[in-house]
Motif scaffolding. Structure first.
Motif, PDB file in Angstrom:
ATOM      1  N   ASN A 115       0.506  -1.306  -0.213  1.00  0.00           N
ATOM      2  CA  ASN A 115       0.066   0.112   0.116  1.00  0.00           C
ATOM      3  C   ASN A 115       1.095   1.172  -0.697  1.00  0.00           C
ATOM      4  N   GLU A 116       1.308   1.514  -1.328  1.00  0.00           N
ATOM      5  CA  GLU A 116       2.200   2.680  -1.678  1.00  0.00           C
ATOM      6  C   GLU A 116       1.509   3.927  -1.130  1.00  0.00           C
ATOM      7  N   ASP A 117       0.623   4.147  -1.701  1.00  0.00           N
ATOM      8  CA  ASP A 117      -0.401   5.601  -0.953  1.00  0.00           C
ATOM      9  C   ASP A 117      -0.104   4.964   0.833  1.00  0.00           C
ATOM     10  N   GLY A 118      -0.623   4.181   1.636  1.00  0.00           N
ATOM     11  CA  GLY A 118      -0.855   4.184   2.962  1.00  0.00           C
ATOM     12  C   GLY A 118       0.922   4.955   3.810  1.00  0.00           C
ATOM     13  N   LEU A 119       1.746   4.531   2.592  1.00  0.00           N
ATOM     14  CA  LEU A 119       2.823   4.260   3.597  1.00  0.00           C
ATOM     15  C   LEU A 119       3.423   5.739   2.966  1.00  0.00           C
ATOM     16  N   ARG A 120       2.993   6.567   1.882  1.00  0.00           N
ATOM     17  CA  ARG A 120       3.236   7.803   1.901  1.00  0.00           C
ATOM     18  C   ARG A 120       2.918   9.006   2.425  1.00  0.00           C
ATOM     19  N   PHE A 121       1.147   8.356   3.147  1.00  0.00           N
ATOM     20  CA  PHE A 121       0.589   9.192   3.526  1.00  0.00           C
ATOM     21  C   PHE A 121       1.189   9.118   5.399  1.00  0.00           C
ATOM     22  N   ALA A 122       1.217   8.376   5.635  1.00  0.00           N
ATOM     23  CA  ALA A 122       2.079   8.000   6.923  1.00  0.00           C
ATOM     24  C   ALA A 122       3.450   8.880   6.954  1.00  0.00           C
ATOM     25  N   LYS A 123       3.956   8.381   6.603  1.00  0.00           N
ATOM     26  CA  LYS A 123       5.374   9.193   6.352  1.00  0.00           C
ATOM     27  C   LYS A 123       5.291  10.869   5.738  1.00  0.00           C
ATOM     28  N   SER A 124       3.929  11.176   4.912  1.00  0.00           N
ATOM     29  CA  SER A 124       3.315  13.238   5.149  1.00  0.00           C
ATOM     30  C   SER A 124       3.241  13.333   6.582  1.00  0.00           C
ATOM     31  N   HIS A 125       2.407  12.551   7.673  1.00  0.00           N
ATOM     32  CA  HIS A 125       2.431  12.909   8.833  1.00  0.00           C
ATOM     33  C   HIS A 125       3.318  12.607  10.014  1.00  0.00           C
ATOM     34  N   GLY A 126       4.917  12.299   9.424  1.00  0.00           N
ATOM     35  CA  GLY A 126       5.586  12.281  10.889  1.00  0.00           C
ATOM     36  C   GLY A 126       6.061  10.957  11.186  1.00  0.00           C
ATOM     37  N   PHE A 127       5.343   9.849  10.502  1.00  0.00           N
ATOM     38  CA  PHE A 127       5.508   8.438  10.978  1.00  0.00           C
ATOM     39  C   PHE A 127       6.749   7.928  10.610  1.00  0.00           C
ATOM     40  N   VAL A 128       7.193   7.030  10.814  1.00  0.00           N
ATOM     41  CA  VAL A 128       8.737   6.675  10.952  1.00  0.00           C
ATOM     42  C   VAL A 128       8.538   4.944  10.849  1.00  0.00           C
ATOM     43  N   GLU A 129       9.131   4.450   9.697  1.00  0.00           N
ATOM     44  CA  GLU A 129       9.451   2.722   9.872  1.00  0.00           C
ATOM     45  C   GLU A 129      10.405   2.532  11.392  1.00  0.00           C
ATOM     46  N   VAL A 130       8.991   1.594  12.218  1.00  0.00           N
ATOM     47  CA  VAL A 130      10.213   0.396  13.438  1.00  0.00           C
ATOM     48  C   VAL A 130      10.399  -1.078  12.633  1.00  0.00           C
ATOM     49  N   GLU A 131       9.593  -1.143  12.074  1.00  0.00           N
ATOM     50  CA  GLU A 131      10.040  -2.741  11.385  1.00  0.00           C
ATOM     51  C   GLU A 131       8.927  -3.016  10.762  1.00  0.00           C
ATOM     52  N   SER A 132       9.175  -4.198  10.049  1.00  0.00           N
ATOM     53  CA  SER A 132       8.322  -4.917   8.996  1.00  0.00           C
ATOM     54  C   SER A 132       7.800  -6.433   9.959  1.00  0.00           C
ATOM     55  N   TYR A 133       6.467  -7.027   9.504  1.00  0.00           N
ATOM     56  CA  TYR A 133       6.445  -8.494  10.150  1.00  0.00           C
ATOM     57  C   TYR A 133       5.816  -8.927   9.228  1.00  0.00           C
ATOM     58  N   LEU A 134       5.517 -10.042   8.910  1.00  0.00           N
ATOM     59  CA  LEU A 134       4.146 -11.309   8.013  1.00  0.00           C
ATOM     60  C   LEU A 134       3.655 -11.561   8.959  1.00  0.00           C
ATOM     61  N   LEU A 135       2.801 -11.409   8.749  1.00  0.00           N
ATOM     62  CA  LEU A 135       1.347 -12.716   9.666  1.00  0.00           C
ATOM     63  C   LEU A 135       1.699 -14.066   8.957  1.00  0.00           C
ATOM     64  N   PRO A 136       1.494 -15.148   9.950  1.00  0.00           N
ATOM     65  CA  PRO A 136       1.211 -16.192   9.451  1.00  0.00           C
ATOM     66  C   PRO A 136       0.455 -16.469   8.317  1.00  0.00           C
ATOM     67  N   GLY A 137       2.002 -17.503   7.672  1.00  0.00           N
ATOM     68  CA  GLY A 137       1.084 -18.144   6.024  1.00  0.00           C
ATOM     69  C   GLY A 137       1.029 -16.541   5.434  1.00  0.00           C
ATOM     70  N   ASP A 138       1.521 -14.907   5.353  1.00  0.00           N
ATOM     71  CA  ASP A 138       1.258 -14.573   4.105  1.00  0.00           C
ATOM     72  C   ASP A 138       2.659 -14.464   3.696  1.00  0.00           C
ATOM     73  N   THR A 139       2.430 -13.448   2.752  1.00  0.00           N
ATOM     74  CA  THR A 139       4.356 -13.580   1.512  1.00  0.00           C
ATOM     75  C   THR A 139       4.854 -11.833   1.552  1.00  0.00           C
ATOM     76  N   ILE A 140       3.365 -10.579   2.120  1.00  0.00           N
ATOM     77  CA  ILE A 140       3.272  -9.979   2.081  1.00  0.00           C
ATOM     78  C   ILE A 140       3.587  -8.846   3.176  1.00  0.00           C
ATOM     79  N   PRO A 141       4.576  -8.361   3.907  1.00  0.00           N
ATOM     80  CA  PRO A 141       4.932  -7.843   4.835  1.00  0.00           C
ATOM     81  C   PRO A 141       4.214  -6.655   4.909  1.00  0.00           C
ATOM     82  N   PHE A 142       3.483  -6.400   6.669  1.00  0.00           N
ATOM     83  CA  PHE A 142       3.197  -5.312   6.910  1.00  0.00           C
ATOM     84  C   PHE A 142       4.377  -4.736   7.254  1.00  0.00           C
TER      85      PHE A 142
END
Length: 144
Positions: A107-134
């Motif tokens: 969700n590139e739009d969501g990531l861009r939106f969050a970063k433009s509002h001052g959010f900073v990446e802390v970590e990425s993680y996979l839910l069980p069985g997923d291939t795309i991280p959060f």
């Protein structure tokens, strides 16, 4: 508008499952979440625009979690900011220890939106069985 009946619950589900197809939620899942989180849907007149989730702090984190979702056809029209600001205010009522959000990595739009509002990446993680991280992002508390 708070999720409070079957119509708003199904609208919340539609937005969530469209934006996060890797982790679709059933109606029962959403009913359970609504017992411990603040779930809302957003409309422009009668048109469904998006939804939000505000999670109170938990044993894992002292921060409140704020998640704003806008359907792709309604992005870049100010709706995300309105949903986010409403959710952020609620999140700050629940925690003075910071705000976090979680966004599907594709969700590139969501990531861009969050970063433009001052959010900073802390970590990425996979839910069980997923291939795309959060991606977990953090907005630190504002100084008094």
């Amino acid at each position: 508008m708070p999720v409070g009946d079957d119509v708003t619950l199904l609208d919340w589900q539609r937005v969530h499952n469209e934006i996060i197809p890797t982790a679709p939620l059933s109606v029962d899942d959403i009913r359970e979440r609504a017992e411990r989180n603040v779930l809302e849907v957003a409309y422009a007149g009668d048109v469904l625009i998006g939804c939000s989730t505000v999670r109170p702090p938990s044993e894992e984190t002292a921060a409140a979690t704020v998640i704003a979702r806008v359907l792709p056809e309604h992005r870049r029209q100010g709706y995300g900011t309105a949903i986010y600001e409403r959710s952020l205010a609620r999140g700050r009522e629940l925690s003075s220890k910071g705000i976090e959000t979680h966004i599907l990595a594709t969700n590139e739009d969501g990531l861009r939106f969050a970063k433009s509002h001052g959010f900073v990446e802390v970590e990425s993680y996979l839910l069980p069985g997923d291939t795309i991280p959060f991606i977990e992002l953090r907005l630190e508390p504002q100084p008094d």
